[in-house]
Design an enzyme around this catalytic site. Structure first.
Site, mmCIF file in Angstrom:
data_model
loop_
_atom_site.group_PDB
_atom_site.id
_atom_site.type_symbol
_atom_site.label_atom_id
_atom_site.label_comp_id
_atom_site.label_asym_id
_atom_site.label_seq_id
_atom_site.Cartn_x
_atom_site.Cartn_y
_atom_site.Cartn_z
ATOM 1 N N PRO A 18 0.860 -1.196 0.000
ATOM 2 C CA PRO A 18 0.000 0.000 0.000
ATOM 3 C C PRO A 18 0.887 1.234 0.000
ATOM 4 C CG PRO A 18 0.124 -0.941 2.196
ATOM 5 C CD PRO A 18 0.889 -1.869 1.308
ATOM 6 N N CYS A 102 3.225 3.297 8.667
ATOM 7 C CA CYS A 102 3.399 4.569 7.956
ATOM 8 C C CYS A 102 4.237 5.522 8.804
ATOM 9 C CB CYS A 102 2.055 5.194 7.621
ATOM 10 S SG CYS A 102 2.220 6.757 6.718
ATOM 11 N N LYS A 141 0.611 -4.571 9.080
ATOM 12 C CA LYS A 141 1.873 -4.095 8.501
ATOM 13 C C LYS A 141 2.520 -3.144 9.486
ATOM 14 C CE LYS A 141 3.929 -2.370 4.206
ATOM 15 N NZ LYS A 141 4.865 -1.356 4.716
ATOM 16 N N HIS A 171 8.340 -4.001 7.469
ATOM 17 C CA HIS A 171 9.314 -3.186 6.748
ATOM 18 C C HIS A 171 10.553 -3.095 7.620
ATOM 19 C CE1 HIS A 171 10.463 0.165 3.971
ATOM 20 N NE2 HIS A 171 11.259 0.415 5.003
ATOM 21 N N ASN A 202 9.608 -6.635 3.725
ATOM 22 C CA ASN A 202 9.386 -5.460 2.887
ATOM 23 C C ASN A 202 10.545 -4.485 3.083
ATOM 24 O OD1 ASN A 202 7.457 -2.521 3.232
ATOM 25 N ND2 ASN A 202 7.865 -3.461 1.276
ATOM 26 N N GLY A 203 10.935 -3.845 1.975
ATOM 27 C CA GLY A 203 11.960 -2.816 2.059
ATOM 28 C C GLY A 203 13.141 -3.073 1.159
ATOM 29 N N ASP A 204 13.388 -2.147 0.227
ATOM 30 C CA ASP A 204 14.581 -2.169 -0.634
ATOM 31 C C ASP A 204 14.616 -3.326 -1.618
ATOM 32 O OD1 ASP A 204 15.457 0.120 0.597
ATOM 33 O OD2 ASP A 204 16.816 -0.905 1.973
ATOM 34 N N GLY A 226 7.240 -2.317 -2.777
ATOM 35 C CA GLY A 226 6.677 -0.981 -2.810
ATOM 36 C C GLY A 226 7.347 -0.121 -3.853
ATOM 37 N N ARG A 227 8.339 0.667 -3.428
ATOM 38 C CA ARG A 227 8.972 1.636 -4.322
ATOM 39 C C ARG A 227 9.650 0.996 -5.524
ATOM 40 N NH1 ARG A 227 12.829 4.669 -0.523
ATOM 41 N NH2 ARG A 227 12.802 2.625 0.505
#
Length: 328
Positions: A18, A102, A141, A171, A202-204, A226-227
């Site tokens: 998200p 977040c 999350k 994350h 999650n992350g990178d 995500g990104r």
């Protein structure tokens, strides 16, 4: 590889994160079409959602249109979040996800998102209220903690499992890191060791090898991207294919990428209307063009255009020579 969240079995263990301002309906539908296990809505503020629902007596874009999908809710009041969960269950959500990750200032200022990790007692009350309000599986999350001195994700994970949460996403950064430094995939393994429910790291994750390495180092059951999907809605399907087969799929050729861009652009304008759609599409067009010859000039030009036809013409003028150059 499949991924199971309570009674819901997903076809893949690769999930779309998200992302506020990114994972909207047009983007989610495109990523799903190209291949992914699960899409998750942008974070929805529970109190604002309930106010809107009471005012209109209905919610638009039923979740059943994207089944199965998870709707992510945020807030800090157990009763309000429970009501928001019920509303989304009625809309056809397959999964309710709770945001405790977040890091945005405006979110944590309202003592929501990752700020909740500072109050484990409140975490338990929120999770129990939401789980008790719906028959759907509820997921969580979160980040590794608020800061380096309070990386309490393992404790929060245990609270979550005891409260009936069916799956976790972690994350690998603290809230105070925001998106700086590297995600700590090894610490995610400590969270995984604390519970028996499924967990996604999650992350990178920006390459298919990153996804494989995260799963190995975190002992995770899946990966949330995500990104790494910015300007690459096809990336999640590449990750899934690599995790299944060990084979690296190439990016779509530029001709196919241009068709995807046109599809995405048209969906944005249809969803938001021309004026708002033009503004929202600009960031996506910038991400799509990143790394291509002349992309800086293209981005400057597209930012000033206010007619959808001019944007289409610019896209053709930018991509056509590149496509012909590759074909020559």
């Amino acid at each position: 590889m499949s991924y199971t969240i309570g009674p819901v079995t997903l076809p893949s263990n690769v999930l779309l994160a998200p992302m506020c301002g990114v994972s909207d309906l047009p983007f989610r539908r495109l990523v799903r079409k190209l291949g992914v296990g699960l899409v998750v809505s942008e974070m929805i503020a529970s109190k604002a959602m309930i106010h809107a629902a009471r005012k209109t007596m209905r919610m638009s874009t039923p979740c059943s249109d994207e089944h199965p999908m998870a709707v992510q809710i945020a807030g800090n009041e157990p009763e309000i979040m429970a009501e928001a969960a019920k509303l989304n269950a009625d809309r056809g959500a397959a999964i309710i996800d709770i945001n405790m990750g977040c890091p945005a200032k405006k979110v944590v200022k309202g003592y929501a998102g990752s700020a909740l990790m500072k109050d484990e007692a409140l975490v338990g009350k929120i999770l129990e209220a939401v789980v008790g309000a719906v028959s759907l599986p509820v997921t969580l999350k979160m980040r590794t903690g608020w800061d380096d001195n309070s990386r309490n994700a393992p404790q929060v994970a245990r609270i979550a499992q005891e409260s009936g949460i069916r799956s976790l996403v972690v994350h690998g950064r603290t809230r105070c890191q925001m998106y700086r430094g590297r995600a700590d995939w090894d610490f995610i393994a400590e969270v995984k060791d604390a519970v028996s429910i499924p967990l996604c790291g999650n992350g990178d994750v920006t390459t298919v090898e990153d996804a494989e390495d995260l799963i190995r180092r975190a002992n995770a059951d899946g990966v949330m991207v995500g990104r790494g999907s910015y300007g690459r809605p096809w990336f999640l399907s590449q990750v899934d294919h690599y995790l299944r087969t060990g084979e690296k799929l190439p990016d779509p050729d530029l001709s196919r990428q241009l068709n995807i861009i046109f599809e995405h652009y048209d969906a944005i304008l249809s969803h938001y209307g021309v004026e708002a759609g033009l503004r929202i599409a600009r960031k996506h067009l910038g991400w799509y063009s990143k790394g291509l010859a002349g992309s800086s000039e293209f981005r400057r030009e597209v930012m000033r255009l206010s007619d959808p036809k001019d944007v289409i013409a610019l896209l053709r003028a930018f991509y056509t020579p590149l496509i012909e150059q590759v074909a020559a």
